[in-house]
Structure formats: structure tokens, C-alpha cells
Scaffold this motif. Sequence first.
Motif, PDB file in Angstrom:
ATOM      1  N   TYR A  39      27.700  48.386  40.030  1.00  0.00           N
ATOM      2  CA  TYR A  39      28.829  47.541  39.709  1.00  0.00           C
ATOM      3  C   TYR A  39      29.713  47.416  40.962  1.00  0.00           C
ATOM      4  N   VAL A  40      30.085  46.184  41.274  1.00  0.00           N
ATOM      5  CA  VAL A  40      30.711  45.612  42.390  1.00  0.00           C
ATOM      6  C   VAL A  40      32.047  45.292  42.155  1.00  0.00           C
ATOM      7  N   HIS A  41      33.127  45.664  42.712  1.00  0.00           N
ATOM      8  CA  HIS A  41      34.436  45.281  42.244  1.00  0.00           C
ATOM      9  C   HIS A  41      35.335  45.450  43.431  1.00  0.00           C
ATOM     10  N   ALA A  88      20.090  47.167  36.949  1.00  0.00           N
ATOM     11  CA  ALA A  88      21.085  45.949  36.876  1.00  0.00           C
ATOM     12  C   ALA A  88      22.017  46.038  37.934  1.00  0.00           C
ATOM     13  N   HIS A  89      22.620  44.810  38.362  1.00  0.00           N
ATOM     14  CA  HIS A  89      23.380  44.814  39.388  1.00  0.00           C
ATOM     15  C   HIS A  89      24.534  43.728  38.684  1.00  0.00           C
ATOM     16  N   LEU A  90      25.871  44.294  38.507  1.00  0.00           N
ATOM     17  CA  LEU A  90      26.997  43.615  38.147  1.00  0.00           C
ATOM     18  C   LEU A  90      28.213  43.250  38.856  1.00  0.00           C
ATOM     19  N   MET A  91      28.931  42.416  38.706  1.00  0.00           N
ATOM     20  CA  MET A  91      30.189  42.280  39.294  1.00  0.00           C
ATOM     21  C   MET A  91      31.166  42.057  38.142  1.00  0.00           C
ATOM     22  N   SER A  92      32.428  42.296  38.748  1.00  0.00           N
ATOM     23  CA  SER A  92      33.707  42.193  37.715  1.00  0.00           C
ATOM     24  C   SER A  92      33.772  40.640  37.333  1.00  0.00           C
ATOM     25  N   ALA A  93      34.096  40.143  36.186  1.00  0.00           N
ATOM     26  CA  ALA A  93      34.093  38.720  35.717  1.00  0.00           C
ATOM     27  C   ALA A  93      35.360  38.195  36.310  1.00  0.00           C
ATOM     28  N   VAL A 100      29.720  40.530  34.798  1.00  0.00           N
ATOM     29  CA  VAL A 100      28.591  39.422  34.987  1.00  0.00           C
ATOM     30  C   VAL A 100      27.671  39.848  35.920  1.00  0.00           C
ATOM     31  N   PRO A 101      26.415  39.208  35.788  1.00  0.00           N
ATOM     32  CA  PRO A 101      25.382  39.575  36.812  1.00  0.00           C
ATOM     33  C   PRO A 101      25.757  39.173  38.092  1.00  0.00           C
ATOM     34  N   LEU A 102      25.548  39.883  39.212  1.00  0.00           N
ATOM     35  CA  LEU A 102      25.922  39.550  40.610  1.00  0.00           C
ATOM     36  C   LEU A 102      24.826  38.578  40.904  1.00  0.00           C
ATOM     37  N   PRO A 103      25.325  37.468  41.587  1.00  0.00           N
ATOM     38  CA  PRO A 103      24.599  36.203  41.867  1.00  0.00           C
ATOM     39  C   PRO A 103      23.602  36.625  43.072  1.00  0.00           C
ATOM     40  N   ASP A 104      22.497  35.770  43.113  1.00  0.00           N
ATOM     41  CA  ASP A 104      21.416  36.160  44.250  1.00  0.00           C
ATOM     42  C   ASP A 104      21.801  36.100  45.836  1.00  0.00           C
ATOM     43  N   ALA A 105      22.874  35.131  45.973  1.00  0.00           N
ATOM     44  CA  ALA A 105      23.421  34.814  47.241  1.00  0.00           C
ATOM     45  C   ALA A 105      24.903  35.257  47.641  1.00  0.00           C
ATOM     46  N   ASP A 106      25.054  35.727  48.565  1.00  0.00           N
ATOM     47  CA  ASP A 106      26.722  36.207  49.102  1.00  0.00           C
ATOM     48  C   ASP A 106      27.564  35.293  48.900  1.00  0.00           C
ATOM     49  N   ASP A 107      27.238  33.768  49.307  1.00  0.00           N
ATOM     50  CA  ASP A 107      28.075  32.928  49.406  1.00  0.00           C
ATOM     51  C   ASP A 107      28.232  32.208  47.839  1.00  0.00           C
ATOM     52  N   ASP A 108      27.738  32.707  47.046  1.00  0.00           N
ATOM     53  CA  ASP A 108      27.963  32.147  45.471  1.00  0.00           C
ATOM     54  C   ASP A 108      28.954  32.639  44.848  1.00  0.00           C
ATOM     55  N   PHE A 109      29.649  33.378  45.383  1.00  0.00           N
ATOM     56  CA  PHE A 109      30.896  34.085  44.767  1.00  0.00           C
ATOM     57  C   PHE A 109      31.875  34.883  45.745  1.00  0.00           C
TER      58      PHE A 109
END
Length: 116
Positions: A39-41, A88-93, A100-109
Motif C-alpha cells: 500500500y502506497v499513501h 498486489a501493489h495499490l495506492m490510495s484513490a 486503486v492499482p499502482l500505475p506502471d510508471a511513476d510519472d502517471d500519478f
Amino acid sequence: MDTPRRRENAYYLPPVLRDQEIAPEQLFAEPRSGYGTVYVHKGRDLHRRVVWFATWVDEITADTAGIDQVEGTRETVLAWARSRPAAAHLMSAADGPGWVPLPDADDDFDLPPLAD
């Protein structure tokens, strides 16, 4: 020692609670490769500064959990999170509660700003 622990000498509790069983202690281990969720937040440290966090949680059994975590800059936390072999790799919505799923690229969110 298979007998459950009890609150027999817990004089500070009301009498009705003194003889109840105590839940077994939560045991911690390393998360298993291929299991659990990262979980990334964002959060705040003791000085109210915004800090990024990632936590890998693997519920191994009912009383054992594998937990690993890191806090730091956006780059450090994302690199750490992507390097964990979790299921699974998730980030806060961004648009409400939940994950929600963590995007593949760091620049996408970017995670939403924290409320003061």
C-alpha cells in the motif's frame, strides 16, 4: 502451555472483565514473496510535514502477519514499493476512499494532497 492467558489479576479492570481470555499475541514475520499487498499513501510526520509511506502486509495466518514498511520521499517510497515481490501493489484513490492499482510508471500519478 496450551491454556489461554486470562486477565485473572487485572485489578484495574471492572470485575466482569477480569476472567476473560486474552487474545493471543500478534506475531510478526517477514512478508512472503508473491503474497500480500503493498500500500502506497501519504501521511504526516510528527512535525506535520507530508511524508510518503509504503507498507507491505502479508496476512500469513490468523495470528501472524508479515509486515515491512518504508517512509520517505516520493522517489524513495515508489522505488521501494515497486521492488517488493507482493501479489498486489495499490495506492490510495485520488477521488475518494479506497485503493486503486499502482500505475506502471511513476510519472502517471501523484497522490491527492492531504487535508490540514
